[in-house]
Design a protein around this motif. Structure first.
Motif, PDB file in Angstrom:
ATOM      1  N   ASP A  79      -6.288  -6.584   1.628  1.00  0.00           N
ATOM      2  CA  ASP A  79      -5.392  -6.480   2.685  1.00  0.00           C
ATOM      3  C   ASP A  79      -3.846  -6.644   2.188  1.00  0.00           C
ATOM      4  OD1 ASP A  79      -7.384  -6.514   4.647  1.00  0.00           O
ATOM      5  OD2 ASP A  79      -7.524  -8.480   4.929  1.00  0.00           O
ATOM      6  N   HIS A  80      -3.636  -7.313   1.330  1.00  0.00           N
ATOM      7  CA  HIS A  80      -1.889  -7.598   0.852  1.00  0.00           C
ATOM      8  C   HIS A  80      -2.220  -7.920  -0.712  1.00  0.00           C
ATOM      9  CE1 HIS A  80       2.144  -8.560   0.681  1.00  0.00           C
ATOM     10  NE2 HIS A  80       1.837  -9.590   0.346  1.00  0.00           N
ATOM     11  N   THR A  81      -0.953  -7.032  -1.483  1.00  0.00           N
ATOM     12  CA  THR A  81      -0.999  -7.310  -2.804  1.00  0.00           C
ATOM     13  C   THR A  81       0.236  -7.207  -3.208  1.00  0.00           C
ATOM     14  OG1 THR A  81      -1.569  -5.907  -4.844  1.00  0.00           O
ATOM     15  CG2 THR A  81      -1.249  -4.711  -2.951  1.00  0.00           C
ATOM     16  N   ARG A  82       0.626  -7.712  -4.238  1.00  0.00           N
ATOM     17  CA  ARG A  82       1.880  -7.639  -5.139  1.00  0.00           C
ATOM     18  C   ARG A  82       2.063  -6.667  -5.867  1.00  0.00           C
ATOM     19  NH1 ARG A  82       5.092  -8.543  -1.942  1.00  0.00           N
ATOM     20  NH2 ARG A  82       6.605  -9.172  -3.425  1.00  0.00           N
ATOM     21  N   LEU A  83       1.147  -5.741  -6.346  1.00  0.00           N
ATOM     22  CA  LEU A  83       1.228  -4.739  -7.148  1.00  0.00           C
ATOM     23  C   LEU A  83       1.731  -3.354  -6.511  1.00  0.00           C
ATOM     24  CD1 LEU A  83       0.431  -3.447 -10.012  1.00  0.00           C
ATOM     25  CD2 LEU A  83      -1.747  -3.486  -9.384  1.00  0.00           C
ATOM     26  N   PRO A  84       2.696  -2.763  -6.764  1.00  0.00           N
ATOM     27  CA  PRO A  84       3.158  -1.462  -6.378  1.00  0.00           C
ATOM     28  C   PRO A  84       2.214  -0.475  -6.706  1.00  0.00           C
ATOM     29  CG  PRO A  84       5.285  -2.535  -7.362  1.00  0.00           C
ATOM     30  CD  PRO A  84       3.819  -3.451  -7.683  1.00  0.00           C
ATOM     31  N   GLY A  85       1.795   0.409  -5.845  1.00  0.00           N
ATOM     32  CA  GLY A  85       0.591   1.309  -6.202  1.00  0.00           C
ATOM     33  C   GLY A  85       1.175   2.465  -7.094  1.00  0.00           C
ATOM     34  N   TYR A  86       2.414   2.626  -7.344  1.00  0.00           N
ATOM     35  CA  TYR A  86       2.798   3.667  -8.229  1.00  0.00           C
ATOM     36  C   TYR A  86       2.585   3.113  -9.773  1.00  0.00           C
ATOM     37  CZ  TYR A  86       7.415   1.515  -7.757  1.00  0.00           C
ATOM     38  OH  TYR A  86       8.286   0.581  -7.613  1.00  0.00           O
ATOM     39  N   LEU A  87       2.454   1.785  -9.813  1.00  0.00           N
ATOM     40  CA  LEU A  87       2.233   1.425 -11.416  1.00  0.00           C
ATOM     41  C   LEU A  87       0.869   1.141 -11.736  1.00  0.00           C
ATOM     42  CD1 LEU A  87       5.035  -1.527 -11.183  1.00  0.00           C
ATOM     43  CD2 LEU A  87       5.398   0.757 -12.290  1.00  0.00           C
ATOM     44  N   GLY A 108       7.554   5.399  -3.997  1.00  0.00           N
ATOM     45  CA  GLY A 108       8.513   6.081  -5.164  1.00  0.00           C
ATOM     46  C   GLY A 108       7.822   7.291  -5.675  1.00  0.00           C
ATOM     47  N   GLY A 109       8.465   8.534  -5.651  1.00  0.00           N
ATOM     48  CA  GLY A 109       7.696   9.628  -6.261  1.00  0.00           C
ATOM     49  C   GLY A 109       7.042  10.580  -5.268  1.00  0.00           C
ATOM     50  N   ILE A 110       6.652  10.168  -3.905  1.00  0.00           N
ATOM     51  CA  ILE A 110       5.874  11.049  -3.118  1.00  0.00           C
ATOM     52  C   ILE A 110       7.034  11.830  -2.483  1.00  0.00           C
ATOM     53  CG2 ILE A 110       4.533  10.833  -0.889  1.00  0.00           C
ATOM     54  CD1 ILE A 110       3.618   8.166  -1.652  1.00  0.00           C
ATOM     55  N   GLU A 111       6.598  13.162  -2.166  1.00  0.00           N
ATOM     56  CA  GLU A 111       7.572  14.230  -1.676  1.00  0.00           C
ATOM     57  C   GLU A 111       7.474  14.419  -0.342  1.00  0.00           C
ATOM     58  OE1 GLU A 111       6.183  17.244  -4.279  1.00  0.00           O
ATOM     59  OE2 GLU A 111       7.525  16.990  -5.788  1.00  0.00           O
ATOM     60  N   ASN A 112       8.097  15.095   0.367  1.00  0.00           N
ATOM     61  CA  ASN A 112       8.050  15.543   1.747  1.00  0.00           C
ATOM     62  C   ASN A 112       7.841  14.494   2.770  1.00  0.00           C
ATOM     63  OD1 ASN A 112       8.177  18.265   0.584  1.00  0.00           O
ATOM     64  ND2 ASN A 112       5.678  17.980   0.188  1.00  0.00           N
ATOM     65  N   LEU A 113       8.551  13.673   2.517  1.00  0.00           N
ATOM     66  CA  LEU A 113       8.632  12.495   3.490  1.00  0.00           C
ATOM     67  C   LEU A 113       9.899  12.377   4.372  1.00  0.00           C
ATOM     68  CD1 LEU A 113       7.390   9.190   1.700  1.00  0.00           C
ATOM     69  CD2 LEU A 113       5.998  10.565   3.300  1.00  0.00           C
ATOM     70  N   GLY A 114      10.805  13.630   4.204  1.00  0.00           N
ATOM     71  CA  GLY A 114      11.793  13.795   5.227  1.00  0.00           C
ATOM     72  C   GLY A 114      13.072  13.299   4.472  1.00  0.00           C
ATOM     73  N   LYS A 173       0.831  -1.268  -0.119  1.00  0.00           N
ATOM     74  CA  LYS A 173       0.024  -0.075   0.201  1.00  0.00           C
ATOM     75  C   LYS A 173       0.823   1.232   0.003  1.00  0.00           C
ATOM     76  CE  LYS A 173      -3.865  -2.442   2.418  1.00  0.00           C
ATOM     77  NZ  LYS A 173      -4.534  -2.565   3.643  1.00  0.00           N
ATOM     78  N   LEU A 174       0.250   2.215   0.197  1.00  0.00           N
ATOM     79  CA  LEU A 174       0.872   3.802  -0.061  1.00  0.00           C
ATOM     80  C   LEU A 174       2.183   3.820   0.781  1.00  0.00           C
ATOM     81  CD1 LEU A 174       0.967   6.550  -0.892  1.00  0.00           C
ATOM     82  CD2 LEU A 174      -0.373   7.223   0.878  1.00  0.00           C
TER      83      LEU A 174
END
Length: 247
Positions: free
Chosen positions: A172-180, A8-14, A2-3
């Motif tokens: 509950d669980h996935t093998r697919l990256p959210g950014y794809l 990948g590509g998410i900003e402002n995470l430190g 999940k998120l």
């Protein structure tokens, strides 16, 4: 994934940690060992491709435990907690919660044991694994739990095909990256045979053995040209359930 897991590509995470140590603290090695032992004792290995003597193993652990079990526990964390804790702290939390949920120990007993060892850090630990369990752990580390199966049909896609990644219902669980999700790429390779995962992901689509593809994506297709280095390709191995014909 999940998120909070594939960010990948998410900003402002430190700031990004550049620590390359596998284990930053000595206790992390023990957590890794506990997880490995649980996988080697997992009840599902009775039906693995390699013949393990799980039913005759002298152990009180009678549950299924795989990488999927560990990841499901981490993915169930509140996102802010996920970012707060270190990697093996998340493992520890997920494993401890599993033992409580499965009835191997109560929350009160866990608190009591934790308090005892905090107050008595040099106290003797429980007995080491018996010889049969040690042999099983060694065999598992060498042979693993293969998800490979012989092919039954031709894959839906071939090398060079342009495909689009699916956007299945969250589970509950996935093998697919959210950014794809919903991104377009090209099949770079079709792996021979079929592959299964440790558990069924339900409506997410991964259950029975299926082909797996290596799909190449232009980084700009994923994050946009303003946030990607030029001429950069990202590769992802994807179960066929996540791959659709490009429209």
């Amino acid at each position: 994934m999940k998120l909070q897991h594939h960010i990948g590509g998410i900003e402002n995470l430190g700031p990004v940690s550049l620590d390359t140590r596998v284990f930053a603290e000595p206790w992390e090695k023990r957590i890794f060992g506990i997880h490995t032992t649980m996988m080697a004792e997992s009840a599902h290995l009775a039906d693995a491709l390699h013949a393990y003597p799980i039913r005759e193993l002298p152990t009180g652990f009678k549950s299924n435990w795989t990488w999927a079990s560990l990841r499901t526990g981490a993915e169930g964390m509140q996102p802010f907690d996920y970012f707060k804790y270190r990697y093996y702290e998340k493992w520890l939390g997920g494993i401890a919660q599993f033992f409580v949920d499965a009835g191997y120990i109560s929350a009160a007993e866990l608190d009591e044991k934790s308090a005892f060892y905090r107050a008595n850090p040099d106290a003797a630990l429980p007995d080491r694994p018996n010889a049969a369990l040690v042999a099983q752990i060694d065999a598992y580390l060498q042979k693993g739990d293969s998800g490979y199966h012989e092919p039954e049909r031709a894959p839906r896609f071939a090398t060079g095909d342009t495909v689009r990644v699916a956007d299945p219902e969250p589970v509950d669980h996935t093998r697919l990256p959210g950014y794809l999700r919903n991104r377009t790429g090209k099949v770079e390779a079709v792996y021979p045979g079929r592959f299964s995962y440790f558990v069924s992901t339900g409506v997410d689509g991964v259950g029975q053995p299926m082909p797996v593809y290596r799909v190449a994506f232009d980084a700009a297709e994923i994050w946009g040209p303003g946030k990607s280095e030029p001429n950069t390709t990202l590769y992802a191995d994807l179960f066929e359930a996540y791959v659709q014909a490009a429209i």
